[in-house]
Write a protein that holds these residues in place. Structure first.
Motif, PDB file in Angstrom:
ATOM      1  N   GLU A  40      33.278  88.082  52.922  1.00 14.71           N
ATOM      2  CA  GLU A  40      34.167  86.930  53.191  1.00 14.71           C
ATOM      3  C   GLU A  40      33.563  85.636  52.668  1.00 14.71           C
ATOM      4  O   GLU A  40      34.234  84.844  51.994  1.00 14.71           O
ATOM      5  N   TRP A  41      32.273  85.395  52.960  1.00 15.81           N
ATOM      6  CA  TRP A  41      31.630  84.155  52.502  1.00 15.81           C
ATOM      7  C   TRP A  41      31.468  84.145  50.983  1.00 15.81           C
ATOM      8  O   TRP A  41      31.621  83.112  50.335  1.00 15.81           O
ATOM      9  N   THR A  42      31.184  85.330  50.419  1.00 21.63           N
ATOM     10  CA  THR A  42      31.053  85.404  48.967  1.00 21.63           C
ATOM     11  C   THR A  42      32.360  85.042  48.290  1.00 21.63           C
ATOM     12  O   THR A  42      32.384  84.328  47.283  1.00 21.63           O
ATOM     13  N   ALA A  43      33.480  85.530  48.871  1.00 20.34           N
ATOM     14  CA  ALA A  43      34.792  85.221  48.294  1.00 20.34           C
ATOM     15  C   ALA A  43      35.084  83.740  48.359  1.00 20.34           C
ATOM     16  O   ALA A  43      35.648  83.151  47.420  1.00 20.34           O
ATOM     17  N   GLN A  44      34.696  83.091  49.473  1.00 17.71           N
ATOM     18  CA  GLN A  44      34.934  81.658  49.597  1.00 17.71           C
ATOM     19  C   GLN A  44      34.119  80.879  48.575  1.00 17.71           C
ATOM     20  O   GLN A  44      34.605  79.928  47.956  1.00 17.71           O
ATOM     21  N   ILE A  45      32.861  81.293  48.386  1.00 21.42           N
ATOM     22  CA  ILE A  45      32.027  80.596  47.403  1.00 21.42           C
ATOM     23  C   ILE A  45      32.574  80.803  45.997  1.00 21.42           C
ATOM     24  O   ILE A  45      32.658  79.883  45.191  1.00 21.42           O
ATOM     25  N   ARG A  46      32.981  82.058  45.727  1.00 18.47           N
ATOM     26  CA  ARG A  46      33.523  82.344  44.407  1.00 18.47           C
ATOM     27  C   ARG A  46      34.816  81.561  44.181  1.00 18.47           C
ATOM     28  O   ARG A  46      35.076  81.059  43.102  1.00 18.47           O
ATOM     29  N   GLY A  47      35.654  81.477  45.235  1.00 13.63           N
ATOM     30  CA  GLY A  47      36.912  80.744  45.102  1.00 13.63           C
ATOM     31  C   GLY A  47      36.701  79.285  44.808  1.00 13.63           C
ATOM     32  O   GLY A  47      37.453  78.667  44.062  1.00 13.63           O
ATOM     33  N   SER A  48      35.666  78.702  45.381  1.00 13.14           N
ATOM     34  CA  SER A  48      35.418  77.281  45.151  1.00 13.14           C
ATOM     35  C   SER A  48      34.873  77.025  43.762  1.00 13.14           C
ATOM     36  O   SER A  48      34.875  75.896  43.284  1.00 13.14           O
ATOM     37  N   SER A  49      34.393  78.076  43.075  1.00 13.99           N
ATOM     38  CA  SER A  49      33.838  77.894  41.741  1.00 13.99           C
ATOM     39  C   SER A  49      34.780  78.394  40.657  1.00 13.99           C
ATOM     40  O   SER A  49      34.392  78.513  39.514  1.00 13.99           O
ATOM     41  N   GLN A  50      36.014  78.727  41.048  1.00 12.54           N
ATOM     42  CA  GLN A  50      36.990  79.218  40.097  1.00 12.54           C
ATOM     43  C   GLN A  50      38.271  78.395  40.179  1.00 12.54           C
ATOM     44  O   GLN A  50      38.527  77.704  41.161  1.00 12.54           O
ATOM     45  N   ALA A  51      39.061  78.472  39.111  1.00 10.71           N
ATOM     46  CA  ALA A  51      40.412  77.922  39.100  1.00 10.71           C
ATOM     47  C   ALA A  51      41.327  78.998  38.541  1.00 10.71           C
ATOM     48  O   ALA A  51      40.913  79.821  37.721  1.00 10.71           O
ATOM     49  N   THR A  52      42.546  79.021  39.002  1.00  7.81           N
ATOM     50  CA  THR A  52      43.489  80.040  38.547  1.00  7.81           C
ATOM     51  C   THR A  52      44.713  79.372  37.935  1.00  7.81           C
ATOM     52  O   THR A  52      45.172  78.327  38.404  1.00  7.81           O
ATOM     53  N   VAL A  53      45.206  79.984  36.899  1.00  7.38           N
ATOM     54  CA  VAL A  53      46.417  79.516  36.227  1.00  7.38           C
ATOM     55  C   VAL A  53      47.437  80.640  36.248  1.00  7.38           C
ATOM     56  O   VAL A  53      47.146  81.762  35.806  1.00  7.38           O
ATOM     57  N   ARG A  54      48.621  80.367  36.776  1.00  2.68           N
ATOM     58  CA  ARG A  54      49.690  81.368  36.763  1.00  2.68           C
ATOM     59  C   ARG A  54      50.317  81.401  35.371  1.00  2.68           C
ATOM     60  O   ARG A  54      50.740  80.375  34.840  1.00  2.68           O
ATOM     61  N   ILE A  55      50.374  82.590  34.784  1.00  2.00           N
ATOM     62  CA  ILE A  55      50.982  82.766  33.466  1.00  2.00           C
ATOM     63  C   ILE A  55      52.417  83.252  33.670  1.00  2.00           C
ATOM     64  O   ILE A  55      52.646  84.249  34.353  1.00  2.00           O
ATOM     65  N   PRO A  56      53.411  82.563  33.113  1.00  3.04           N
ATOM     66  CA  PRO A  56      54.810  82.975  33.334  1.00  3.04           C
ATOM     67  C   PRO A  56      55.067  84.400  32.875  1.00  3.04           C
ATOM     68  O   PRO A  56      54.455  84.892  31.916  1.00  3.04           O
ATOM     69  N   SER A  57      55.984  85.057  33.557  1.00  9.42           N
ATOM     70  CA  SER A  57      56.363  86.411  33.169  1.00  9.42           C
ATOM     71  C   SER A  57      57.191  86.378  31.884  1.00  9.42           C
ATOM     72  O   SER A  57      57.724  85.339  31.495  1.00  9.42           O
ATOM     73  N   VAL A  58      57.268  87.511  31.241  1.00 10.68           N
ATOM     74  CA  VAL A  58      58.028  87.653  29.997  1.00 10.68           C
ATOM     75  C   VAL A  58      59.288  88.467  30.292  1.00 10.68           C
ATOM     76  O   VAL A  58      59.204  89.578  30.822  1.00 10.68           O
ATOM     77  N   ARG A  59      60.443  87.915  29.949  1.00  8.96           N
ATOM     78  CA  ARG A  59      61.702  88.591  30.243  1.00  8.96           C
ATOM     79  C   ARG A  59      61.917  89.766  29.292  1.00  8.96           C
ATOM     80  O   ARG A  59      61.482  89.778  28.137  1.00  8.96           O
ATOM     81  N   GLY A  60      62.630  90.762  29.806  1.00  4.86           N
ATOM     82  CA  GLY A  60      63.011  91.888  28.977  1.00  4.86           C
ATOM     83  C   GLY A  60      64.096  91.500  27.989  1.00  4.86           C
ATOM     84  O   GLY A  60      64.687  90.415  28.065  1.00  4.86           O
ATOM     85  N   GLU A  61      64.371  92.382  27.060  1.00  6.78           N
ATOM     86  CA  GLU A  61      65.367  92.118  26.033  1.00  6.78           C
ATOM     87  C   GLU A  61      66.738  92.626  26.477  1.00  6.78           C
ATOM     88  O   GLU A  61      66.853  93.474  27.358  1.00  6.78           O
ATOM     89  N   ILE A  62      67.777  92.080  25.843  1.00  6.92           N
ATOM     90  CA  ILE A  62      69.145  92.537  26.062  1.00  6.92           C
ATOM     91  C   ILE A  62      69.620  93.147  24.750  1.00  6.92           C
ATOM     92  O   ILE A  62      69.530  92.515  23.691  1.00  6.92           O
ATOM     93  N   LYS A  63      70.127  94.374  24.815  1.00  3.89           N
ATOM     94  CA  LYS A  63      70.516  95.115  23.619  1.00  3.89           C
ATOM     95  C   LYS A  63      71.952  95.621  23.740  1.00  3.89           C
ATOM     96  O   LYS A  63      72.504  95.691  24.855  1.00  3.89           O
ATOM     97  N   ASP A  64      72.544  95.958  22.605  1.00  4.16           N
ATOM     98  CA  ASP A  64      73.865  96.564  22.649  1.00  4.16           C
ATOM     99  C   ASP A  64      73.717  98.061  22.885  1.00  4.16           C
ATOM    100  O   ASP A  64      72.607  98.579  23.064  1.00  4.16           O
ATOM    101  N   ARG A  65      74.829  98.777  22.888  1.00  3.68           N
ATOM    102  CA  ARG A  65      74.764 100.197  23.257  1.00  3.68           C
ATOM    103  C   ARG A  65      74.007 101.040  22.232  1.00  3.68           C
ATOM    104  O   ARG A  65      73.552 102.144  22.544  1.00  3.68           O
ATOM    105  N   ASN A  66      73.882 100.521  21.000  1.00  8.83           N
ATOM    106  CA  ASN A  66      73.166 101.238  19.954  1.00  8.83           C
ATOM    107  C   ASN A  66      71.700 100.822  19.846  1.00  8.83           C
ATOM    108  O   ASN A  66      70.994 101.277  18.946  1.00  8.83           O
TER     109      ASN A  66
END
Length: 746
Positions: A40-66
Motif C-alpha cells: 500500500e505504501w509503495t503504491a502511494q509513493i509510486r503514485g506520487s512520482s508518476q503522472a498518467t495521461v488518458r489516451i482516447p479510444s479509437v472508434r470502429g469502422e462502418i462498412k457496407d454489406r460487402n
C-alpha cells in the motif's frame, strides 16, 4: 524501617528488559508498515512520482454489406493547451499570475471567486512567442475561460486539424512554452463525403466531461460521442477502450520520461445492410430534383439496400468540430439539408390505396364494384375524383381496375365499406404509424388517424364518413414516411410477410468474431425480424389480386404509372400525388412505390419528391432510374463506381418539377392523376443533435493580427524543458509526412 534496595545487577536486568520490549515494539511496527502494508505504501509513493495521461479510444469502422469501408479514422494533428501547466509555468517565469474575479455558485449561494486570469496568461505569456513564429491563431476567449473553469483536466484545443506546414513549424522550432503540445488524435473520416450522410451521422465532443473518470488521471483526453444516426445508435459498439500513458516525475515534480504505455483498443466494426453501389445509384437519381427521399429494400428479408435524401451535407464538415459559420449556414439553408426525408412523414396520396385495398379485402369486398360519377358526396361536401377535372368518369369498376386508374370515387366508397377500424388494423400490421426500430435521428412515425386519434387530438370534431373517405385516398391527417411505405410494399411484393426494416447487418470485433451481449448471445443477429403475417387477415388469392392491380398500373394503357415501365423487366407499382404544408410553404408531394421483377421481386423502391407536380411524371422516373441501373448492375451490364460525393444542393429548393427525365431513360406514357384539395402539415425528421461547434473568435481572442508590444520583463531563467519534452523526454521528433487520411488506421 529498613528499605530493601534493588541490587545493581537487578536494576541492569530491568533496564535491559525495558529496552528489549521497546525494540520488540519498534520491530513489530516496522513489520506492520514494511511487510503487512508495504504494498500500500509503495503504491502511494509510486503514485506520487508518476503522472498518467488518458489516451482516447479509437472508434470502429462502418462498412457496407460487402465490406466496403464508409467511415474510418485518420490522424489529426492538434495544438493543445494544458492550462494548469501554463499557469504553473507563468508562475515560475514571471511570478504570481494575474487574477480575475467572477461570480460563481458555491453551495447554492452566489459568491465572488478569484482565479488565475487564463486569458491574460495566454495573451501575455504564450501568444507573443507563437506570434514570433507566425503560429498564433485567433480564438474565442470566453470559450477558453469556460474551459479553464469547467474542464481543467482536459486539454484545450487551440488549433484543430492543423496542416503539415504548421505542424512542421512547431516541430522545427523549440517554442519553449509550458503547456503547449502537439497531439496526434484519431478522428473520423467519411470516405465518400455526402454519400449516405443521413444514415451514417457524425460525431463530436461529449456534452459533459465525466469528472469522476477524469480525476483518475493527471491529464485527461476524452472520447468523441456519436451525435446522430448510426454513429449514435451504435456508439456503444463503435467506441473502443481508452489507453493509458504512465509518465515519470523527477524529485522536483517535473515530467522527464515515459514509464510504459497501455495502448487504446479499437471498437467493433459495424456492417450495414446498405449496398454502397445501390446507395450511389439512388443518390445520383435523386439529384434530378431538389427535395426528395428514397428507400430501396430487399423484399425477401427487409434489408435496406439504400436510403437517400436531398439536399444533403458532408459529415466531414463536423470533424473534428464544425465552425460556427458553417453550422449556421446549414441551419439557415431553406432546403434543410440536415433533414432526412426518407424517414419524414408526409401525406402519401394514392400510394395509400394499397392499405385501403387490403382493408376492404379483409372485409370480404373482393368482388365489390362501385360507380365513379366524378365524385361522391358525404354530408354537405362533394369529394371529387381526380378525373372530374378532365371531364370524364371511370364508370362502374372493381378493385383491380380501380388500382390501375387510381379512382378516388371507388376508394371513397370502398374505404367506408371496409370501415376505418379495418384500415387502421391493416395499416398498423404493415408498420404505418409505427416505429421502425432503426433509431435514426428525428425519425417520424407518421399518423394513422381514426376515431380514437380524433378524440385525443381534435376533441371538438367527430369522426365521420368524410374523414374515412379522406384517409382512404391517403389525404386528410394521414402521414407516412417513404421508409414506412416501402415496407408496406415489401409485404405485397413477397406475398404477405411484413418485416421490420434492417439497417445494421452485423457487428464484429477486430478479430472478426461477433460482438456478444451481456447474456453471451450475438448482439446483432443477422436473421430477419417479422412484424406480422398479412395472410392471417387476407388470402393469398386476395393478395395476388392487389399485386395484379399494381402490375396494371405500370404495364397497361390507361394506368397512372406508365413512366415506370422497363424494357425486359415487369414492374408493379403505384403513383400518388398529395397536397401538403411544409413549415408554411404550400407543397405538392409526388410519390411512386414499386417492386420488380414482378414474379420474383428482388427490389422494392419508394420515392417521395416534394415539389413534384405528379407522382407518375416526377417520382416515377426517379424510381425507374434506380431500378433500371440496379437490375443492370446485377446482370453485369452496368458498373456503378462508388466515389466521393459532394453535398446535393439546389439553388431554389422550392421550385416545382413538372416531369423528370434522364438521358437514355424510359419515357413511357401514363395518365397523370392530380392531388386532392385537402392539405396536411408534414412531420420532418429534424436533426436535434448537438454537434461540437467551434465558436468564432472574439475581441480578446483576436491575437494573430495584434501588434507586438515591447515589455519590460525580468531576465529569463535558464530554458526549462517544454511540455512535450517533459511528457515524452528527449528532443521533439522530426516532422513526419502527413498520413494518408483514407488509409491510416488506428
Amino acid at each position: 524501617m529498613n528499605r530493601r534496595r534493588l541490587s545493581p545487577r537487578l536494576r541492569i536486568q530491568f533496564l535491559g528488559l525495558l529496552m528489549l520490549l521497546g525494540m520488540t515494539a519498534l520491530g513489530l511496527r516496522l513489520w506492520w508498515i514494511q511487510v503487512a502494508h508495504g504494498a500500500e505504501w509503495t503504491a502511494q509513493i509510486r503514485g506520487s512520482s508518476q503522472a498518467t495521461v488518458r489516451i482516447p479510444s479509437v472508434r470502429g469502422e462502418i462498412k457496407d454489406r460487402n465490406g466496403l469501408t464508409l467511415v474510418q479514422n485518420r490522424a489529426s494533428y492538434e495544438v493543445d493547451f494544458y492550462l494548469p501547466e501554463m499557469v504553473k509555468g507563468y508562475r515560475e517565469r514571471f511570478g504570481p499570475p494575474p487574477l480575475a474575479e467572477h461570480r460563481a455558485i458555491i453551495s447554492g449561494m452566489p459568491k465572488d471567486v478569484k482565479e488565475a486570469d487564463i486569458i491574460r496568461i495566454v495573451n501575455d505569456g504564450i501568444v507573443p512567442r507563437l506570434n514570433d513564429l507566425d503560429l498564433a491563431r485567433d480564438y474565442n476567449s470566453k470559450d477558453l475561460e469556460r474551459h479553464y473553469r469547467n474542464d481543467t483536466e482536459v486539454p484545450y484545443s487551440y488549433i484543430k486539424d492543423i496542416d503539415f506546414s504548421t505542424m512542421a513549424k512547431f516541430s522545427e522550432h523549440d517554442v519553449g512554452l509550458p503547456g503547449v503540445d502537439i497531439a496526434i488524435k484519431p478522428v473520423r473520416s467519411y470516405v465518400y463525403g455526402a454519400l449516405a450522410a443521413h444514415i451514417l451521422g457524425y460525431v463530436g465532443a461529449p456534452d459533459d466531461t465525466n469528472k469522476e473518470e477524469a480525476r483518475k488521471f493527471t491529464f485527461y483526453q476524452g472520447d468523441v460521442d456519436g451525435k446522430s444516426n448510426i454513429e449514435k445508435a451504435m456508439d456503444d459498439y463503435l467506441r473502443g477502450k481508452p489507453g493509458v500513458r504512465h509518465l515519470r516525475r523527477n524529485a522536483k515534480g517535473t515530467i522527464d520520461g515515459v514509464l510504459r504505455e497501455d495502448p487504446p483498443q479499437q471498437g467493433a466494426n459495424v456492417f450495414l445492410t446498405i449496398d454502397a453501389r445501390i446507395q450511389a445509384i439512388t443518390d445520383e437519381a435523386l439529384r434530378a430534383v431538389s427535395r426528395a427521399g428514397a428507400v430501396v429494400v430487399d423484399p425477401n428479408n427487409g434489408n435496406i439496400l439504400a436510403m437517400a435524401s436531398v439536399p444533403s451535407f458532408d459529415p466531414n464538415t463536423f470533424i473534428p468540430s464544425i465552425k460556427a459559420k458553417d453550422w449556421q449556414a446549414l441551419r439557415k439553408d431553406e432546403g434543410d439539408p440536415l433533414v432526412n426525408r426518407a424517414v419524414s412523414a408526409l401525406p402519401p396520396g394514392s400510394t395509400f390505396k394499397l392499405i385501403t385495398s387490403l382493408a376492404g379485402l379483409r372485409k370480404n369486398l373482393t368482388n365489390a364494384h362501385y360507380n365513379c360519377g366524378g365524385g361522391v358526396s358525404y354530408g354537405d361536401h362533394f369529394f371529387q375524383c381526380w378525373v372530374n377535372e378532365k371531364h370524364y368518369t371511370h364508370g362502374n369498376i372493381g378493385l383491380s381496375e380501380a388500382i390501375k386508374v387510381s379512382c378516388d370515387s371507388f376508394f371513397y366508397q370502398f374505404g367506408n365499406a371496409a370501415g376505418i377500424q379495418s384500415i387502421d388494423t391493416v395499416g398498423k400490421m404493415l408498420g404505418i404509424g409505427e416505429e421502425s426500430g432503426l433509431q435514426l435521428t428525428g425519425e417520424q412515425v407518421g399518423n394513422l388517424p381514426g376515431p380514437e386519434w380524433m378524440q385525443i387530438h381534435h376533441p371538438q370534431e367527430r369522426w365521420s364518413q368524410a374523414q374515412t373517405a379522406n384517409v382512404s385516398i391517403g389525404q386528410g391527417y394521414t402521414l407516412v414516411s417513404p421508409l414506412q411505405l416501402a415496407m408496406a410494399y415489401v409485404t405485397i411484393a413477397n406475398g404477405g410477410t411484413c418485416y421490420y426494416p434492417r439497417l445494421v447487418d452485423k457487428v464484429l470485433n477486430q478479430d472478426g468474431s461477433p460482438v456478444l451481449d451481456e447474456h453471451g448471445k450475438v448482439a446483432v443477429p443477422q436473421t430477419p425480424r417479422m412484424r406480422s403475417d398479412l395472410r392471417r387477415e387476407v388470402t393469398p388469392d386476395q393478395i395476388e389480386l392487389v399485386r395484379k392491380g399494381l402490375w396494371r398500373v405500370v404495364n397497361e394503357d390507361g394506368g397512372t404509372g406508365g413512366r415506370g415501365r422497363l424494357k425486359n423487366v415487369q414492374v408493379a407499382g403505384k403513383t400518388g400525388t398529395a397536397q401538403a404544408t411544409d413549415r408554411g410553404h404550400k407543397d405538392t408531394v409526388a410519390w411512386f412505390a414499386c417492386f420488380a421483377p414482378f414474379d420474383h421481386p428482388k427490389y422494392v423502391v419508394a420515392v417521395m419528391v416534394q415539389g413534384g407536380e405528379h407522382g407518375g411524371s416526377v417520382a416515377g422516373p426517379v424510381a425507374t432510374r434506380i431500378l433500371e441501373r440496379t437490375l443492370a448492375m446485377d446482370e453485369g451490364n452496368f458498373d456503378m463506381q462508388v466515389a466521393w460525393t459532394p453535398p446535393a444542393h439546389h439553388a431554389n429548393p422550392f421550385s416545382m418539377f413538372k416531369d423528370v427525365s434522364y438521358a437514355g431513360g424510359n419515357l413511357g406514357a401514363g395518365d397523370e392523376e392530380s392531388a386532392d384539395a385537402s392539405s396536411a402539415d408534414v412531420q420532418m425528421a429534424s436533426d436535434n443533435a448537438s454537434p461540437d461547434v467551434e465558436p468564432e473568435a472574439d475581441a480578446q481572442g483576436q491575437v494573430s493580427k495584434r501588434p507586438r508590444v515591447v515589455r519590460a520583463a525580468p531576465a529569463p531563467p535558464p530554458r526549462q524543458p517544454n511540455f512535450f519534452e517533459r511528457l515524452f523526454g528527449g528532443k521533439r521528433p522530426a516532422p513526419q509526412p502527413a498520413p494518408t487520411p483514407v488509409r491510416r488506421r488506428f
